[in-house]
Design a protein around this motif. Structure first.
Motif, PDB file in Angstrom:
ATOM      1  N   ARG A 282       0.825  -1.202   0.000  1.00  0.00           N
ATOM      2  CA  ARG A 282       0.000   0.000   0.000  1.00  0.00           C
ATOM      3  C   ARG A 282       0.865   1.261   0.000  1.00  0.00           C
ATOM      4  NH1 ARG A 282      -2.993   3.565   2.966  1.00  0.00           N
ATOM      5  NH2 ARG A 282      -5.138   3.859   2.265  1.00  0.00           N
ATOM      6  N   GLY A 286       2.807   1.986  -7.592  1.00  0.00           N
ATOM      7  CA  GLY A 286       2.530   0.917  -8.525  1.00  0.00           C
ATOM      8  C   GLY A 286       1.731  -0.221  -7.901  1.00  0.00           C
ATOM      9  N   TRP A 287       1.707  -0.294  -6.582  1.00  0.00           N
ATOM     10  CA  TRP A 287       0.955  -1.351  -5.914  1.00  0.00           C
ATOM     11  C   TRP A 287      -0.259  -0.784  -5.202  1.00  0.00           C
ATOM     12  CZ3 TRP A 287       2.161  -6.690  -5.353  1.00  0.00           C
ATOM     13  CH2 TRP A 287       3.321  -7.075  -6.030  1.00  0.00           C
ATOM     14  N   ARG A 288      -0.220   0.502  -4.939  1.00  0.00           N
ATOM     15  CA  ARG A 288      -1.297   1.143  -4.206  1.00  0.00           C
ATOM     16  C   ARG A 288      -2.620   0.876  -4.900  1.00  0.00           C
ATOM     17  NH1 ARG A 288       1.107   6.638  -3.467  1.00  0.00           N
ATOM     18  NH2 ARG A 288       2.686   5.572  -2.267  1.00  0.00           N
TER      19      ARG A 288
ATOM     20  N   ARG B  47      10.411  -3.286  -4.274  1.00  0.00           N
ATOM     21  CA  ARG B  47       9.762  -4.310  -5.097  1.00  0.00           C
ATOM     22  C   ARG B  47      10.373  -5.673  -4.828  1.00  0.00           C
ATOM     23  NH1 ARG B  47       8.277  -1.464 -10.221  1.00  0.00           N
ATOM     24  NH2 ARG B  47       7.286  -0.340  -8.521  1.00  0.00           N
ATOM     25  N   GLU B 501       0.905   9.190   4.880  1.00  0.00           N
ATOM     26  CA  GLU B 501      -0.169   8.919   3.944  1.00  0.00           C
ATOM     27  C   GLU B 501      -1.368   8.357   4.686  1.00  0.00           C
ATOM     28  OE1 GLU B 501      -1.820   5.926   0.904  1.00  0.00           O
ATOM     29  OE2 GLU B 501      -0.427   5.438   2.502  1.00  0.00           O
TER      30      GLU B 501
END
Lengths: 325, 556
Positions: A282, A286-288, B47, B501
């Motif tokens: 999260r 790119g993954w959110r 990643r 966030e």
């Protein structure tokens, strides 16, 4: 010395209370669904004003302290929902509180009947888990306008309880000596609470994937669903971590090692990693969004398999959870 | 929790994507150093860490599907018996030793390397950040996600004092105040990840310097903690035989209690063993009650009660009239609800021929037609059914034998074999056929199986795990946030920003409180309502947190 005596009257009462709970949750589910279908202004993403109205509609009676200024702002632009349907929502909340109370009563009477913590076998554990998820939902409901989740949470709880009653039920009685420890209060309680929170996040995540932002929908925006799912996991994850650690501490007392890759340990570890992956995903570009939500659902699948599947499919040290054959 | 992208956030709050560092291009013709650098960057990227996390989880799955040698070697052996070809192939991929396999080690070592490569540079960055001052106030505070304005005679000193009281770190300028707090978020985040590394080391140390062992002891018999006394001993690589804690004990008594009636009849309620323990060879004995969740602790070496069973005692007199065997024989229970158990007596000293007996032990015997069965795990009416054999037991061949198995193929049955021989009660003697002697069932004892464990990594692992939880809670609950105040004449503007966030909603509340406090500091007192209305109109400005008006109003 553990007691061998079981209060049969109370045990029967407990079984009946759980049955009543199933019915109440189903009734609540229907009422929530009616409200969901007819009682809310349909929302889409673009017009900010109509979305504002949703918040008002949802918060109008019990949950969110909507400010009076907001109520003036909305109605002119959209058709207000049917009055009976909004009442149906209030009825749903009342019925779920009632179901919550009978669920609690069922757990307490069982606990008193056997004079121990009432989550010593699979049946009791699933009952406690359903109770926890409804509790989490109802508590959240007092602080945030998330009544749209009600239909899904209550149906999940009703299905869980029904499954427990039909397939997992065992007569009230004392537990195996290995379970006779104060750790059951700590380890299993933490797992139950985390499970309840994860369930609420799982429901939100599933709705997130169903929700199509471009179209009108009775569901709230994706952002809101994402936030509910995330918040529930943020609370649940440390509790789950604690549950796993408490399990390791108990294993250290009971089995002579704190970690031994028993199937239950393996799957609680996998679940933990999967939720950790969700939290990382999260926060990663790119993954959110959708990808992270899918990860959280995979994690939820691992959790369910860990809580129920492992006891049914694998033989291991947790198999004394007493699943009827 | 969050790796690369928060690093970018920490240095420049307006950049929310965090993708800049991850778009590493492959070096072309950069030589070894370039490739190494690229490899390291890739390994420590978010990643890669995510993929490794997935692999870590996926890699543990077979460990729950296939029986593991470290958990249940018996089931692995059965797997090999039932489907040898499949088992052989599975074994080639370490499927029976998943958690000690090279490929599993590769995953977690890479993961922890990736973790270390990411966390330690961030520790350095955070350490510097901890001593940095909050950045100066931006020109237009009204463009921040949280902002408010009011009229009052607030001085820079007063505003700074108010914010300091709320434990903000404060810097002041001629007409502005900059404040920041919530450094504990990153501290917790780093603490969590460093604790995980520490946990790995603690587990590793425990495996190297600790040992485990199992032993079966019959009531009345003893155990002293030496390698030779164990039935099974699994030492770590750094454990020497002399380093074992020199304690010993005698098992004086064992009691198992069961539910006597009802649907759960026969379910165990409690196990309790009484040991007479000597902590050192010279110290006096002390009585210890050993229970399932209450191990015996002698200076960090723990003894656990993990199993129990019956050990009927026998006296065997051979054909020549000599007592060839006398003592208890541990039996293994086939069925936990009735404790119908089986065992083997081997009498190599019997003359003229060696004797062997298969024994079925029934703790609570009742006749059932022409047979006898046990109906309860407790020893209410203990009997034994005996199947005698004579011949060479094969003990001299040098082949290791199990004490629980008798190879009857090369043995001669004594007398007529029946599937249900008449059971013997305690005290009864059975005359063996062919003048081979007698066997007497002299009594019933119980045995307990114990596990001893010494693991010096336990406490460090616990501390690391506890620190990880603390770090986790901090990193998930604390928010890094900044507040600025600007004064222009009597007009005061306040702006706020959370650098976390998704933390907008709770910060909105806190910000409102801060504004109220700042207003309280001005002599003019509260004038008009500055907050929520203001904000909902001003949402278009910020780039940090795209919170829409509807979610705002629903969150308040």
């Amino acid at each position: 010395m553990p007691p061998a005596q079981v209060n049969e009257g109370l045990a029967t009462l407990s079984d009946q209370l759980i049955l009543v709970t199933v019915l109440l949750y189903l009734a609540a589910m229907i009422a929530y669904a009616l409200e969901l279908a007819f009682g809310r202004a349909r929302t889409a993403v673009a017009p900010a004003k109509s979305r504002r109205l949703v918040a008002v509609g949802a918060g109008a009676d019990s949950s969110a302290p909507a400010e009076p200024a907001d109520e003036d702002a909305g109605p002119a632009t959209t058709v207000p929902p049917a009055g009976w349907a909004i009442k149906s929502g209030a009825v749903a909340v009342a019925v779920s509180w009632l179901g919550w109370a009978t669920n609690l009563g069922g757990i307490l009477t069982r606990g008193i009947a056997v004079d121990r913590w009432p989550w010593g076998n699979m049946y009791e554990f699933v009952v406690a888990l359903c109770f926890a998820s409804v509790t989490v939902f109802l508590i959240l409901l007092t602080r945030q306008p998330i009544r749209f989740l009600g239909a899904f949470v209550t149906v999940a709880a009703a299905l869980g309880l029904g499954f427990a009653v039909l397939f997992l039920h065992v007569q009230a009685g004392p537990v195996m000596p290995a379970l006779n420890s104060y750790w059951i209060a700590i380890h299993v309680t933490a797992a139950v609470i985390a499970g309840g929170l994860f369930l609420v996040s799982g429901v939100s995540a599933a709705l997130y994937l169903v929700r199509n932002d471009g179209r009108l929908s009775v569901l709230p925006s994706k952002e809101q669903l994402d936030r509910i799912a995330h918040r529930a996991i943020v609370i649940a994850f440390p509790i789950w971590t604690f549950a796993v650690i408490a399990g390791a501490l108990w294993a250290d007392r009971a089995w002579g090692r704190y970690w031994g890759w028993d199937p239950k340990e393996v799957w609680s570890f996998i679940t933990w990693i999967a939720y950790a992956a969700y939290l990382h995903a999260r926060a990663t570009a790119g993954w959110r969004g959708k990808a992270a939500m899918i990860v959280s659902l995979v994690a939820f699948g691992c959790l369910l398999f860990n809580l129920v599947g492992v006891n049914i499919f694998f033989s291991g040290l947790h198999s004394y959870a007493d699943v009827p054959k | 929790m969050t790796k690369k992208n928060e690093t970018t956030e920490a240095t420049e709050p307006s950049d929310a994507t965090g993708a800049t560092e991850e778009r590493e291009t492959r070096p072309v013709g950069l030589g070894v150093v370039g490739w190494l650098r690229w490899g390291w960057r890739t390994l420590t990227s978010m990643r890669t860490a995510l993929i490794l996390l997935f692999l870590f989880a996926l890699g543990s799955v077979p460990g729950s599907i296939y029986p593991q040698r470290s958990v249940d070697p018996g089931r692995v052996a059965r797997y090999f018996q039932n489907s040898p070809t499949e088992a052989e192939w599975l074994d080639r991929f370490w499927m029976f030793d998943v958690f000690t396999s090279p490929w599993f080690a590769a995953i977690y070592l890479l993961l922890f390397l990736s973790l270390a490569g990411c966390v330690f540079p961030r520790v350095v960055v955070h350490f510097k950040e901890l001593r940095k001052k909050p950045p100066a106030a931006p020109r237009n505070l009204r463009r921040l996600p949280q902002n408010a304005a009011f009229d009052g005679d607030l001085t820079v000193e007063e505003a700074a004092a108010r914010l300091r009281r709320d434990r903000f770190r404060v810097v002041t300028g001629p007409d502005w105040v900059a404040a920041e707090k919530g450094y504990l978020r990153e501290t917790g985040n780093l603490l969590f990840h460093v604790s995980l590394l520490a946990l790995l080391f603690a587990v590793g140390a425990g495996a190297l310097f600790g040992y485990r062992g199992n032993v079966l002891v019959v009531e009345g018999e003893g155990f002293s903690n030496t390698v030779a006394a164990y039935d099974r001993f699994i030492p770590g690589q750094q454990v020497s035989a002399e380093s074992l804690e020199p304690f010993s004990f005698t098992v004086q008594d064992f009691q198992a209690t069961y539910i006597a009636s009802g649907e759960k009849r026969g379910q165990p309620l409690d196990y309790s063993a009484t040991l007479s323990v000597q902590d050192t060879p010279t110290s006096g004995p002390r009585d210890v009650e050993l229970k399932v969740n209450e191990p015996l602790d002698v200076n960090g070496t723990l003894t656990y009660l993990i199993g129990h069973g019956y050990a009927p005692t026998f006296k065997v007199v051979d054909g020549k009239g000599n007592t060839a065997f006398e003592g208890p024989v541990p039996c293994l229970a086939g069925d936990q609800m009735t404790y119908t158990s089986e065992c083997v007596i081997k009498v190599p000293d019997a003359q003229p021929d060696q004797l062997g007996f298969l024994v079925r032990f029934l703790p609570s015997t009742v006749p059932n037609g022409k047979a006898w069965v046990s109906v309860f795990p407790g020893a209410a009416n203990p009997t034994v059914q005996i199947f005698p054999f004579s011949g060479d037991l094969g003990l001299k061949s040098g082949q290791p034998q199990s004490v629980y198995q008798l190879d009857t193929k090369s043995l001669k049955p004594l007398g007529k074999m029946s599937a249900q021989p008449t059971p013997l009660n305690v005290g009864d003697t059975k005359e063996l056929a062919d003048g081979a002697g007698t066997i007497q069932f002299t009594g019933v004892k119980e045995w307990i199986s114990l596990q001893m464990a010494y693991d010096p990594g336990r406490l460090p692992a616990l501390i690391a795990a506890a620190l990880a939880v603390i770090g986790l809670v901090l990193s998930l609950t604390v928010q890094r946030r900044r507040v600025w105040v600007r004064m222009k004449g009597r007009q005061v503007t306040v702006g706020g920003l959370t650098r976390t966030e998704g933390g907008g909603a709770s910060f909105a509340e806190e910000f409102a409180e801060i504004v109220t406090k700042l207003r309280g500091a001005t002599p003019s007192g509260p004038s008009e309502h500055p907050q929520p209305e203001d904000r909902s109109e001003d949402v278009s400005a910020p780039d940090r947190e795209p919170v829409s008006p509807s979610t705002r109003s629903s969150e308040e």
